[in-house]
Design a protein around this motif. Structure first.
Motif, PDB file in Angstrom:
ATOM      1  N   ILE A   1    -110.973 -34.231  17.352  1.00  0.00           N
ATOM      2  CA  ILE A   1    -111.590 -32.920  17.570  1.00  0.00           C
ATOM      3  C   ILE A   1    -111.209 -31.904  16.490  1.00  0.00           C
ATOM      4  N   LEU A   2    -109.927 -31.843  16.123  1.00  0.00           N
ATOM      5  CA  LEU A   2    -109.465 -30.804  15.199  1.00  0.00           C
ATOM      6  C   LEU A   2    -110.127 -30.866  13.818  1.00  0.00           C
ATOM      7  N   PRO A   3    -110.304 -32.054  13.218  1.00  0.00           N
ATOM      8  CA  PRO A   3    -111.027 -32.079  11.934  1.00  0.00           C
ATOM      9  C   PRO A   3    -112.456 -31.560  12.052  1.00  0.00           C
ATOM     10  N   ILE A   4    -113.113 -31.878  13.191  1.00  0.00           N
ATOM     11  CA  ILE A   4    -114.482 -31.396  13.407  1.00  0.00           C
ATOM     12  C   ILE A   4    -114.483 -29.877  13.521  1.00  0.00           C
ATOM     13  N   VAL A   5    -113.520 -29.340  14.260  1.00  0.00           N
ATOM     14  CA  VAL A   5    -113.404 -27.886  14.418  1.00  0.00           C
ATOM     15  C   VAL A   5    -113.176 -27.227  13.056  1.00  0.00           C
ATOM     16  N   SER A   6    -112.338 -27.849  12.218  1.00  0.00           N
ATOM     17  CA  SER A   6    -112.064 -27.301  10.890  1.00  0.00           C
ATOM     18  C   SER A   6    -113.328 -27.265  10.040  1.00  0.00           C
ATOM     19  N   LEU A   7    -114.107 -28.343  10.095  1.00  0.00           N
ATOM     20  CA  LEU A   7    -115.354 -28.398   9.319  1.00  0.00           C
ATOM     21  C   LEU A   7    -116.348 -27.345   9.796  1.00  0.00           C
ATOM     22  N   VAL A   8    -116.446 -27.183  11.113  1.00  0.00           N
ATOM     23  CA  VAL A   8    -117.344 -26.168  11.676  1.00  0.00           C
ATOM     24  C   VAL A   8    -116.887 -24.770  11.247  1.00  0.00           C
ATOM     25  N   ALA A   9    -115.572 -24.538  11.242  1.00  0.00           N
ATOM     26  CA  ALA A   9    -115.033 -23.243  10.831  1.00  0.00           C
ATOM     27  C   ALA A   9    -115.351 -22.955   9.364  1.00  0.00           C
ATOM     28  N   ILE A  10    -115.210 -23.982   8.510  1.00  0.00           N
ATOM     29  CA  ILE A  10    -115.524 -23.817   7.085  1.00  0.00           C
ATOM     30  C   ILE A  10    -116.999 -23.463   6.909  1.00  0.00           C
ATOM     31  N   ALA A  11    -117.866 -24.196   7.634  1.00  0.00           N
ATOM     32  CA  ALA A  11    -119.308 -23.920   7.552  1.00  0.00           C
ATOM     33  C   ALA A  11    -119.629 -22.514   8.044  1.00  0.00           C
ATOM     34  N   ALA A  12    -118.948 -22.089   9.120  1.00  0.00           N
ATOM     35  CA  ALA A  12    -119.188 -20.750   9.675  1.00  0.00           C
ATOM     36  C   ALA A  12    -118.757 -19.661   8.691  1.00  0.00           C
ATOM     37  N   ILE A  13    -117.597 -19.848   8.055  1.00  0.00           N
ATOM     38  CA  ILE A  13    -117.103 -18.872   7.074  1.00  0.00           C
ATOM     39  C   ILE A  13    -118.059 -18.796   5.888  1.00  0.00           C
ATOM     40  N   TYR A  14    -118.520 -19.971   5.434  1.00  0.00           N
ATOM     41  CA  TYR A  14    -119.469 -19.994   4.321  1.00  0.00           C
ATOM     42  C   TYR A  14    -120.767 -19.282   4.704  1.00  0.00           C
ATOM     43  N   ALA A  15    -121.240 -19.517   5.926  1.00  0.00           N
ATOM     44  CA  ALA A  15    -122.478 -18.877   6.396  1.00  0.00           C
ATOM     45  C   ALA A  15    -122.330 -17.359   6.417  1.00  0.00           C
ATOM     46  N   ILE A  16    -121.155 -16.885   6.831  1.00  0.00           N
ATOM     47  CA  ILE A  16    -120.899 -15.437   6.866  1.00  0.00           C
ATOM     48  C   ILE A  16    -120.925 -14.862   5.453  1.00  0.00           C
ATOM     49  N   ILE A  17    -120.275 -15.581   4.518  1.00  0.00           N
ATOM     50  CA  ILE A  17    -120.250 -15.123   3.117  1.00  0.00           C
ATOM     51  C   ILE A  17    -121.664 -15.106   2.547  1.00  0.00           C
TER      52      ILE A  17
END
Length: 259
Positions: free
Chosen positions: A19-35
């Protein structure tokens, strides 16, 4: 009860490791989307959707697989060559200790040689294919050599002395003492250097303009100001690098269990 509790804890850790690697990838994608949303200029920071679209479009192109194959081929050639030469020199300098001091300055020079300078010189002296292999070789070779030397030096000296006293043959000593004790350290070194080797080859391809490669396609996307495609190639490189590390990790686990 203790066994059941341990089993539950182990299962919980196993689930978290997924679960944690998936959460990390989703977080990276979310941060990129915000930027991307904040910049709001597709040419500079394309949206996640545009990047994903370019990535899947690449997967449908024949030249994508040709480029990936060629880059992997150069990476494999450079790594195999570096490992073979490092193994030969490590064995030689471990058997003849006096050679280690003589060889040490050469290893240091290769290790500290600026990668950019090496790439530029290689482009003058060799063609684009040879240049990419040479650059990766020169960076990876000192790492593997040092890793192998440390692994050899880490072999239990008491066991080696015992094998010598009881007249155990050199072949059996290597198979039963050296390889089992060296393998964990060597595999760790291989894991840490294999993905780096892949990245080095791509960097050299960019500067060498190596035809039909990941690097040259990145450069072409940059020249066309096609940032989404450049990011798509970057994602592809990350995925391939991750697969390389995962494959080595699985091989390492099986090898250690086998021993």
């Amino acid at each position: 009860m203790d066994k059941m509790r341990r089993n539950k804890i182990n299962k919980a850790y196993a689930v978290l490791n997924i679960i944690l690697p998936i959460v990390s990838l989703v977080a990276i994608a979310a941060i990129y989307a915000i930027i991307s949303k904040a910049v709001d200029i597709e040419l500079i920071v394309p949206s996640v959707g545009a990047t994903a679209k370019s990535f899947f479009e690449l997967l449908g192109k024949g030249y994508f697989y040709k480029a990936v194959f060629n880059t992997l081929l150069r990476s494999a050639l450079a790594y195999i060559l570096a490992f073979a030469v490092a193994a030969c020199f490590a064995a030689l300098t471990s058997y003849f200790k006096v050679l280690r001091s003589a060889f040490s300055p050469i290893v240091v020079i290769i290790r500290v040689l600026p990668t950019m300078s090496l790439i530029l010189l290689a482009l003058i002296w060799f063609d684009s294919f040879q240049s990419t292999v040479l650059v990766a070789f020169c960076v990876i070779f000192p790492m593997l050599y040092t890793c192998l030397i440390d692994a050899i030096d880490g072999v239990d000296k008491d066991l080696l002395q015992m094998a010598k006293i009881y007249g155990v043959g050199k072949g059996r000593t290597v198979a039963k003492l050296y390889i089992p004790q060296m393998l964990p350290g060597v595999l760790t070194g291989v894991k840490s250097s294999a993905a780096l080797n892949f990245k080095l080859v791509i960097a050299a391809e960019v500067l060498a303009q190596t035809a039909d490669s990941i690097g040259v396609n990145m450069q072409l996307a940059k020249l066309d100001l096609d940032t989404a495609t450049l990011l798509a190639w970057t994602v592809a490189a990350i995925v391939i690098g991750g697969i390389i590390e995962l494959a080595i990790s699985l091989i390492a686990k099986r090898a250690v269990r086998w021993l």
